[in-house]
Design a protein around this motif. Structure first.
Motif, short mmCIF file in Angstrom:
data_model
loop_
_atom_site.label_atom_id
_atom_site.label_comp_id
_atom_site.label_asym_id
_atom_site.label_seq_id
_atom_site.Cartn_x
_atom_site.Cartn_y
_atom_site.Cartn_z
N UNK A 1 0.82 -1.21 0.00
CA UNK A 1 0.00 0.00 0.00
C UNK A 1 0.86 1.27 0.00
N UNK A 2 2.19 1.13 0.13
CA UNK A 2 3.09 2.28 0.13
C UNK A 2 4.21 2.23 -0.91
N UNK A 3 4.59 1.00 -1.35
CA UNK A 3 5.78 0.87 -2.18
C UNK A 3 5.60 -0.11 -3.35
N UNK A 4 6.49 0.08 -4.32
CA UNK A 4 6.68 -0.82 -5.44
C UNK A 4 8.11 -1.32 -5.27
N UNK A 5 8.28 -2.64 -5.11
CA UNK A 5 9.59 -3.19 -4.77
C UNK A 5 9.95 -4.30 -5.75
N UNK A 6 11.14 -4.19 -6.36
CA UNK A 6 11.65 -5.20 -7.29
C UNK A 6 12.88 -5.84 -6.67
N UNK A 7 12.84 -7.16 -6.51
CA UNK A 7 13.97 -7.92 -5.97
C UNK A 7 14.55 -8.80 -7.07
N UNK A 8 15.76 -8.47 -7.58
CA UNK A 8 16.37 -9.29 -8.63
C UNK A 8 16.75 -10.68 -8.12
N UNK A 9 16.77 -11.64 -9.04
CA UNK A 9 17.29 -12.97 -8.72
C UNK A 9 18.80 -12.85 -8.49
N UNK A 10 19.35 -13.72 -7.70
CA UNK A 10 20.78 -13.66 -7.38
C UNK A 10 21.68 -14.02 -8.57
N UNK A 11 21.14 -14.59 -9.62
CA UNK A 11 21.93 -14.97 -10.79
C UNK A 11 22.23 -13.81 -11.73
N UNK A 12 21.60 -12.66 -11.51
CA UNK A 12 21.83 -11.49 -12.36
C UNK A 12 23.18 -10.85 -12.04
N UNK A 13 23.69 -10.08 -12.96
CA UNK A 13 24.91 -9.29 -12.72
C UNK A 13 24.57 -8.15 -11.76
N UNK A 14 23.46 -7.47 -12.02
CA UNK A 14 23.02 -6.35 -11.18
C UNK A 14 21.96 -6.88 -10.21
N UNK A 15 22.32 -7.01 -8.97
CA UNK A 15 21.42 -7.65 -8.00
C UNK A 15 20.84 -6.70 -6.95
N UNK A 16 21.07 -5.39 -7.11
CA UNK A 16 20.51 -4.46 -6.13
C UNK A 16 19.00 -4.30 -6.37
#
Length: 113
Positions: free
Chosen positions: A33-48
């Motif tokens: 209800x407050x945020x949009x959050x994207x969590x990358x998979x650990x296999x990506x180069x950019x994981x933040x």
């Protein structure tokens, strides 16, 4: 992702890819209800992770990937930043984000009265 006090999950575990430069970063979305959050998979180069406050989102729009594939979504921020995603059922997701933003505005109005 740690929930804040009074924060609730609207929808979670949504498969998505976020374009960061030339990399299509695969991961999962959570909308609260407050945020949009994207969590990358650990296999990506950019994981933040990417965390956007809903109040800072100016617009959510459809976009085409590679100019022709109708599976893209663009989030425009009030500060001019844009975040491009590939998602399944984009119209539903865009509607969900817009509805959640509207409910957030209504809650703020009610609380200030």
């Amino acid at each position: 992702m740690q929930l804040r006090p009074n924060e609730t999950i609207v929808k979670e575990n949504i498969a998505a890819n976020l374009f960061r430069g030339i990399e299509g970063v695969g991961g999962r979305l959570t909308i609260t209800n407050e945020r949009f959050y994207f969590q990358p998979h650990s296999l990506n180069i950019q994981t933040q992770p990417l965390e956007l406050n809903l109040k800072d989102i100016a617009a959510v729009e459809k976009r085409n990937t590679l100019y022709v594939i109708p599976n893209g979504m663009k989030i425009k921020m009030y500060d001019g930043q844009e975040h491009k995603f590939v998602v399944w059922k984009r119209a539903e997701l865009i509607g969900l984000i817009q509805d959640t933003k509207m409910k957030q505005k209504m809650t703020v109005i009610i609380k200030t009265r």
